[in-house]
Write a protein that holds these residues in place. Structure first.
Motif, PDB file in Angstrom:
ATOM      1  N   TRP A 252      38.772  78.430  -4.135  1.00  0.00           N
ATOM      2  CA  TRP A 252      39.653  77.269  -4.255  1.00  0.00           C
ATOM      3  C   TRP A 252      40.853  77.487  -3.342  1.00  0.00           C
ATOM      4  CZ3 TRP A 252      38.281  80.474  -8.316  1.00  0.00           C
ATOM      5  CH2 TRP A 252      39.215  81.435  -8.676  1.00  0.00           C
ATOM      6  N   ARG A 253      41.533  76.418  -3.079  1.00  0.00           N
ATOM      7  CA  ARG A 253      42.655  76.494  -2.147  1.00  0.00           C
ATOM      8  C   ARG A 253      43.818  77.255  -2.769  1.00  0.00           C
ATOM      9  NH1 ARG A 253      45.550  71.465   1.071  1.00  0.00           N
ATOM     10  NH2 ARG A 253      47.152  72.717   2.100  1.00  0.00           N
TER      11      ARG A 253
ATOM     12  N   GLY B 294      47.445  78.110  -3.748  1.00  0.00           N
ATOM     13  CA  GLY B 294      48.479  77.124  -4.062  1.00  0.00           C
ATOM     14  C   GLY B 294      49.819  77.426  -3.441  1.00  0.00           C
TER      15      GLY B 294
ATOM     16  N   ALA C 225      52.451  74.666  -3.707  1.00  0.00           N
ATOM     17  CA  ALA C 225      51.910  73.530  -4.447  1.00  0.00           C
ATOM     18  C   ALA C 225      52.744  73.274  -5.691  1.00  0.00           C
ATOM     19  CB  ALA C 225      50.456  73.800  -4.834  1.00  0.00           C
TER      20      ALA C 225
ATOM     21  N   GLN D 192      47.336  73.338 -11.273  1.00  0.00           N
ATOM     22  CA  GLN D 192      45.893  73.241 -11.464  1.00  0.00           C
ATOM     23  C   GLN D 192      45.174  73.403 -10.125  1.00  0.00           C
ATOM     24  OE1 GLN D 192      44.807  69.676 -13.545  1.00  0.00           O
ATOM     25  NE2 GLN D 192      45.212  70.613 -15.530  1.00  0.00           N
ATOM     26  N   GLN D 193      44.204  74.296 -10.096  1.00  0.00           N
ATOM     27  CA  GLN D 193      43.436  74.543  -8.887  1.00  0.00           C
ATOM     28  C   GLN D 193      41.971  74.243  -9.170  1.00  0.00           C
ATOM     29  OE1 GLN D 193      45.022  78.581  -8.617  1.00  0.00           O
ATOM     30  NE2 GLN D 193      45.809  78.119  -6.590  1.00  0.00           N
ATOM     31  N   ARG D 194      41.435  73.308  -8.425  1.00  0.00           N
ATOM     32  CA  ARG D 194      40.040  72.908  -8.607  1.00  0.00           C
ATOM     33  C   ARG D 194      39.146  73.673  -7.640  1.00  0.00           C
ATOM     34  NH1 ARG D 194      42.987  68.328  -9.846  1.00  0.00           N
ATOM     35  NH2 ARG D 194      42.306  67.248 -11.739  1.00  0.00           N
TER      36      ARG D 194
ATOM     37  N   CYS E 206      39.411  77.665 -13.371  1.00  0.00           N
ATOM     38  CA  CYS E 206      39.296  76.639 -12.327  1.00  0.00           C
ATOM     39  C   CYS E 206      38.127  75.694 -12.601  1.00  0.00           C
ATOM     40  CB  CYS E 206      39.140  77.302 -10.958  1.00  0.00           C
ATOM     41  SG  CYS E 206      40.650  78.102 -10.384  1.00  0.00           S
TER      42      CYS E 206
ATOM     43  N   GLU F  19      39.612  73.685   1.026  1.00  0.00           N
ATOM     44  CA  GLU F  19      39.354  72.246   0.955  1.00  0.00           C
ATOM     45  C   GLU F  19      39.240  71.625   2.346  1.00  0.00           C
ATOM     46  OE1 GLU F  19      42.472  70.619  -1.408  1.00  0.00           O
ATOM     47  OE2 GLU F  19      41.836  71.644  -3.244  1.00  0.00           O
TER      48      GLU F  19
END
Length: 895
Positions: free
Chosen positions: A400-401, A403, A406, A410-412, A466, A542
Motif C-alpha cells: 500500500w502507499r 502515508g 497523508a 487509513q491505508q488501502r 489494511c 497506487e
C-alpha cells in the motif's frame, strides 16, 4: 442502649468512632454488622449519614478504598431493605441543605464518594448554578480531575468553560480525561482539537499558557509533552476519532508534511534507502501546491542534495527570488537549458538485475513470464484455480502507499501478491471495478478461510488492518483466518533460541559488526544467506503503470516466503525450531505463561531476600573489548573486567528511551536523545563525552562507522526494554548493587541528591501554602513508631539500616530558601509531596538537577525483582539485612 437514646436515635459521631476502630483493625464483618444496625437506629438517616462521612479520613496509603466509601456501600445495601429512606421523604426546608452538604464532600480526598452521593442525594436535580459554582471551586483548588468527572456525571459539559476545564487536564498529562469530557458533544470535540492544533503553531508559547493557570505546577515530563511533535500526533488521532475536518487543523497538517519532507530527505540522501523515482513521487505528492512546503523543499535540497538540485526544484515551482536561500537564484541563472528541469529518471528498466545486485541480494528464482499481473476478473479465475488447490502453500504479501504527509491514517491495499512454487500472481486492487467485484471479495475470503491451503506471511497484523480498510465487508462479516502461518512468530522464536544462535542463526543484538537488516529482510539473510533489496519498499504503490523494479520487488517479497519456509522445514532443529512450525504460535502462549510464573517466583524471592549490601568494584575503563561478542550469545571469550554502573556512560537514541530509563534506574550514566534529535547527535555525544551508543535499526551502520568498533551497540527492538537492559549490563560486565538502584535521577540523569528531613519538608510545605493547618500531620516522638494499620508496610524500626545510594550529596545550603532553586536553576517541586506522607517518611531525596522529590517506597522491591540476575548479591548481604524486608525500600517517585 437506654430508652432515651433509642428515642433520640443513634449518635453519628459515636457510630463513626466504632466503625473507625473496626476499619483500622481490618475487621470488615463486624464493621458491616455495626453499620447496618447503626443506620437502622438513625432518626434522620440521610442527615446522620453526612455527619458520619464528614468526619471520615480521606485517602490512606495502601488502601484500595477509603473508610467513607465502605460506609457508603454499606448504607446503599441497608437502603435496599429500607426503600422509604429517600430524599423525597425529607422536608423541603431541609432538602437543599442536605444536597449542599453532600456536594461539599465531593473533593479529591474522597474520589469514590461521587457516584453514591449523586444517587442518594439526587444531586443531578440541584440548581445548575449551584453545581457550576462547585465545579469552579474544585478548579480553584486544582482539583481538575474531580471537576471534570463531576461535570460528566451531571452532564454539565455544555455549561462550563471547555478551555478552563480541559487545558489544565492536558497540561497535567491527562488528555484521556479531557477526551472523555468532550466526547459526544461535537462542538466541544471540535473546539478541543482545534485548540490542540493551535499549540502546534511555531509562535505558540507554553509560558504564556502557564501564566493563565498560575497555581498549576507542572513537572518537566508534563512540560515536555506540550511540544508540536507530540501534540500533532494527538491531533491526528482525535481528528479520526471525532471525525473532524482536517482543514480546521492547518498547523498539524503542515507539521506532518514538513516532518515527512525531512524523513524523505534522510531516506534518499543519508540512508540511501529510496530510489530517485520513489523519492520524487512522494516529494511532489507531499508538497503539492503549498508554497511554504515548496520553499522548505528547496531549503532542504541546499542542505542534502546540493545547490544545483535546489535550483532545479525552485525553477520547477517558480518560486520568487526573495524567498530563496542564498545562492540558489545565482545557480538558477548559471544553469544550462539541459539542466533547468528536474530529472525524471530513466524509464527503460531491465527485468534482470545487474551482477552486483545478484551478488548482494536474494533473487527471484523464476522468470518474468511466470509473474502474472491481474487487473480483471477473467485473469483472477486462473489464479483462484491454482492457489485454492488442497495442500497448496501460498506466500502472501500486500503493498500500500506509504502515508507520507497523508491526513487520513487509513491505508488501502493497492497490490496483493500471491506466490506458489513456480508462479507469482499480482492482484491490482487499483484497477477500476476489480477490487470491489463480488468475485474478488469472495476469492479473498475463501483464500484466508481455506483450512487445506497454508498461507505464509510476515507480520500479517498490518496486512489485515489494511484489508479491513479496503473492504468494509470484512468488518461487517469478520474475515476468518484459517491455515495461516506468520513467519514473524517463527523469526521471534529463532531470535530467542540459544541453539539457533550457536549454529550461525539469527542474532538478537549485534555489537560492532554485522548487518543492519531487520524484519523479513533479516530473516531471509539468516536463512537463505542474502537479504532483500528494500529500495522499492516505500514506493507509491497506487501509481500506474508500476515500474519494472516495483513489479520485481513485489514478486520477490512474496516468493521469498516459500523459500524461507522450505529451508526451515528441511532442518528446523538447526534453527532452534520445533519440528512442526505451525505449532509455534501455541508454543509461544505456553511459554508466556511459564515466563509469567517465573517472574512471580522471582518477585517472591526478592521480597524474602530484602535489601542487599553495597560493594565497591575496582574502576575499569568503560569501553568493552576491541571486538565485542554478540550480546546474549554464549561466547568463549572472557568477559571484560567488572565495572560499577557509574563507570558505564552511554547515549540512547530516541527509539530506546525505555532502555535508557531502566539503565538510569540502576545507576548508569545515560543521555537520552529527544524525539526531535537526529541520530547524528548520538555520534557527536559519543565522540565528545566518550560514550557508547545504544541504537537499533538502520542508523547502526552509519553510527558505527563514526565511533569505531565496540562503541556502538545495535539492539533488537522487538525485545522488552528490561531484557535489553540486562543484555547491555551483562555485555559490559556491570554488576549493580542495592545502593546503585535509584542512585541516579530517572528524569534528568543527575546523580546528586539533597537529603531533607521530614521536619524541614513540613516547614517548607506549610510556608508555601501546600499544607493547611487542619491538614498538617503530627510528627511521632523520637524513638516511637506510629500505629497506622492501613499502611501496607510497618515503619522503619529504630536503628534499622537506612538506604544510602551511591550518589553525590548536596548540602542544605545549596537550596535557595527564598526561591527554592538549586545552583543549576532547578526548582523544588513541592507540589508533588502528598501531606499524608509526612508522618511516615523520615527523609526525602531531592534531585538537584530537576527538583523532583523522591522518598522510600515499594518501587524498590519491584526493581530488585526485575534485575536479580545482574545484581551483585552476597550471603553476607542477605544475612545482615534480611530483617529489613518490606521496611528498607528506597526512592520511590512521587508518581
Amino acid at each position: 442502649m437506654s430508652q432515651a437514646t433509642q428515642q433520640l436515635g443513634a449518635d453519628p459521631t459515636a457510630l463513626r468512632e466504632q466503625l473507625f476502630d473496626f476499619w483500622t483493625r481490618k475487621e470488615l464483618e463486624p464493621l458491616r454488622a455495626v453499620a447496618f444496625k447503626g443506620f437502622s437506629d438513625f432518626q434522620t438517616p440521610l442527615e446522620d449519614l453526612l455527619c458520619v462521612l464528614e468526619g471520615c479520613p480521606g485517602r490512606q496509603k495502601g488502601k484500595a478504598t477509603t473508610m467513607g466509601h465502605s460506609i457508603l456501600m454499606e448504607f446503599e445495601r441497608w437502603r435496599r431493605t429500607h426503600p422509604k429512606v429517600t430524599l423525597q421523604a425529607v422536608p423541603e426546608v431541609s432538602k437543599l441543605g442536605l444536597q449542599r452538604r453532600a456536594l461539599s464532600l465531593l473533593t479529591d480526598a474522597q474520589p469514590s464518594f461521587m457516584d453514591p452521593l449523586i444517587d442518594i442525594y439526587q444531586l443531578g436535580n440541584l440548581d445548575r448554578s449551584i453545581l457550576r459554582l462547585h465545579i469552579i471551586k474544585l478548579q480553584a483548588v486544582n482539583c481538575y480531575r474531580e471537576a471534570a468527572l463531576l461535570s460528566m456525571k451531571l452532564e454539565l459539559q455544555n455549561e462550563v468553560d471547555m478551555e478552563e476545564m480541559c487545558v489544565p487536564l492536558i497540561l497535567q498529562d491527562k488528555l484521556p480525561m479531557a477526551e472523555s469530557f468532550v466526547r459526544g458533544h461535537p462542538r466541544l470535540e471540535e473546539r478541543m482539537v482545534t485548540l490542540l492544533d493551535s499549540w502546534c503553531h511555531p509562535d505558540f508559547s507554553i509560558a504564556q499558557l502557564r501564566r493563565h493557570f498560575p497555581r498549576l505546577s507542572l513537572s518537566k515530563h508534563q512540560t515536555d509533552q506540550i511540544q508540536p511533535k507530540m501534540l500533532s500526533k494527538q491531533v491526528f488521532r482525535l481528528m479520526e476519532k471525532f471525525n473532524i475536518d482536517p482543514g480546521l487543523c492547518p498547523n498539524s497538517v503542515y507539521k506532518r508534511k514538513s516532518d515527512s519532507m525531512r524523513f524523505l530527505m534522510y531516506k534518499r540522501f543519508v540512508e540511501k534507502g529510496m530510489s530517485e523515482e520513489n523519492w520524487r513521487d512522494h516529494v511532489q505528492s507531499t508538497v503539492a501546491d503549498d508554497p511554504e512546503l515548496q520553499i522548505q523543499l528547496v531549503e532542504l535540497m541546499v542542505k542534502y542534495g546540493g545547490m544545483v538540485n535546489a535550483a532545479q526544484w525552485s525553477l520547477h515551482y517558480g518560486l520568487p527570488k526573495d524567498r530563496l536561500p542564498f545562492g540558489v537564484w545565482d545557480t538558477q541563472e548559471s544553469l544550462p537549458p539541459s539542466l533547468r528541469e528536474v530529472s525524471k529518471g530513466c524509464n527503460a528498466e531491465s527485468w534482470d538485475p545487474s551482477q552486483a545486485h545478484r551478488d548482494r541480494f536474494y533473487q527471484l528464482p523464476i522468470t518474468r513470464d511466470h509473474v502474472h499481473f491481474l487487473e480483471t476478473v477473467e485473469g483472477l479465475h486462473r489464479c483462484r484455480d491454482t492457489v485454492l488447490q488442497p495442500g497448496c502453500i501460498v506466500g502472501v504479501d500486500m503493498e500500500w502507499r506509504a502515508g507520507f504527509g497523508a491526513v487520513s491514517p487509513q491505508q488501502r491495499v493497492a497490490l496483493i501478491q500471491l506466490a506458489v512454487p513456480g508462479q507469482v500472481f499480482l492482484l491490482d486492487l487499483c484497477a477500476h471495478g476489480f477490487s470491489q467485484h463480488n468475485i474478488t471479495v469472495t476469492f479473498i475470503r475463501s483464500l484466508f478461510s481455506a483450512t487445506t491451503v497454508l498461507k505464509l506471511g510476515y507480520g500479517m497484523a498490518g496486512d489485515l488492518k489494511c484489508l479491513l480498510a479496503t473492504w468494509a465487508q470484512f468488518s461487517e462479516e469478520p474475515l476468518k483466518m484459517e491455515g495461516v502461518l506468520d513467519l514473524l512468530n517463527v523469526h521471534q522464536q529463532m531470535q530467542r533460541s540459544t541453539s539457533s544462535r550457536g549454529s550461525g542463526g539469527p542474532r538478537g543484538v549485534l555489537v560492532g559488526e554485522g548487518p543492519a537488516e531487520k524484519g523479513l529482510s533479516l530473516l531471509v539473510q539468516q536463512v537463505l544467506g542474502k537479504p532483500l533489496d528494500k529500495m522499492e519498499q516505500l514506493s507509491n504503490w497506487e501509481r500506474r503503470p508500476l515500474r519494472t523494479s516495483q513489479l520485481r520487488y513485489a514478486a520477490v517479497d512474496a516468493y521469498c516466503l516459500l523459500d524461507v519456509y522450505s529451508a526451515l522445514s528441511r532442518d528446523p532443529a538447526s534453527f532452534g525450531l520445533p519440528q512442526d512450525l505451525c505449532s509455534i504460535s501455541s508454543l509461544q502462549t505456553e511459554k508466556s505463561k511459564e515466563e509469567k510464573k517465573r517472574k512471580e517466583e522471582k518477585k517472591k524471592q526478592a521480597r524474602r531476600r530484602g535489601a542487599h549490601q553495597e560493594s565497591d568494584p575496582a574502576p575499569t575503563p568503560i569501553l568493552g573489548p576491541e571486538k565485542s561478542p554478540q550480546l546474549g550469545e554464549d561466547s568463549q571469550s572472557p568477559l571484560p573486567p567488572r565495572m560499577a554502573p557509574q563507570q558505564l556512560r552511554v547515549v540512547c537514541d530516541n527509539m530506546l528511551q525505555g532502555l535508557g530509563r531502566y539503565l538510569r534506574c540502576l545507576g548508569v550514566d545515560v543521555v537520552l536523545l529527544e524525539n526531535t534529535d537526529d541520530h547524528r547527535v548520538a555520534a557527536q555525544l559519543a565522540q565528545e563525552d566518550g560514550r557508547v551508543i545504544l541504537t537499533c535499526g538502520q542508523p547502526y551502520q552509519t553510527l558505527k562507522s563514526q565511533v569505531g568498533e565496540g562503541r556502538c551497540i545495535a539492539l533488537d527492538c522487538s525485545e522488552k526494554a528490561r531484557d535489553q537492559a540486562v543484555r547491555v549490563l551483562k555485555h559490559f560486565n556491570v554488576q549493580p548493587t542495592q545502593s546503585d538502584i535509584f542512585s541516579r535521577c530517572q528524569v534528568c540523569n543527575s546523580d546528586q541528591y539533597l537529603k531533607m528531613p521530614r521536619e524541614n519538608m513540613t516547614r517548607l510545605l506549610k510556608e508555601r501554602g501546600f499544607l493547611q493547618q487542619q491538614q498538617q500531620a503530627p510528627v511521632p516522638p523520637e524513638g516511637e513508631t506510629w500505629d497506622d494499620p492501613p499502611s501496607p508496610a510497618p515503619f522503619l524500626a529504630p536503628g534499622a539500616p537506612r538506604y544510602s545510594p551511591h550518589c553525590r550529596w548536596a548540602p542544605l545550603s545549596d537550596l535557595d530558601s527564598s526561591t527554592l532553586t538549586f545552583p543549576r536553576g532547578a526548582v523544588l517541586q513541592l507540589h508533588t509531596v502528598p501531606p499524608g506522607l509526612l508522618p511516615r517518611i523520615p527523609f526525602f531525596f531531592i534531585c538537584t538537577g530537576c527538583g523532583k522529590i523522591f522518598w522510600e517506597g515499594s518501587h524498590f522491591s519491584r526493581v530488585l525483582s526485575q534485575f536479580q540476575e545482574v545484581l551483585c548479591i552476597t550471603e553476607d548481604t542477605e544475612d545482615t539485612l534480611s530483617f529489613s524486608t518490606q521496611q528498607d525500600r528506597p526512592l520511590t517517585s512521587d508518581r
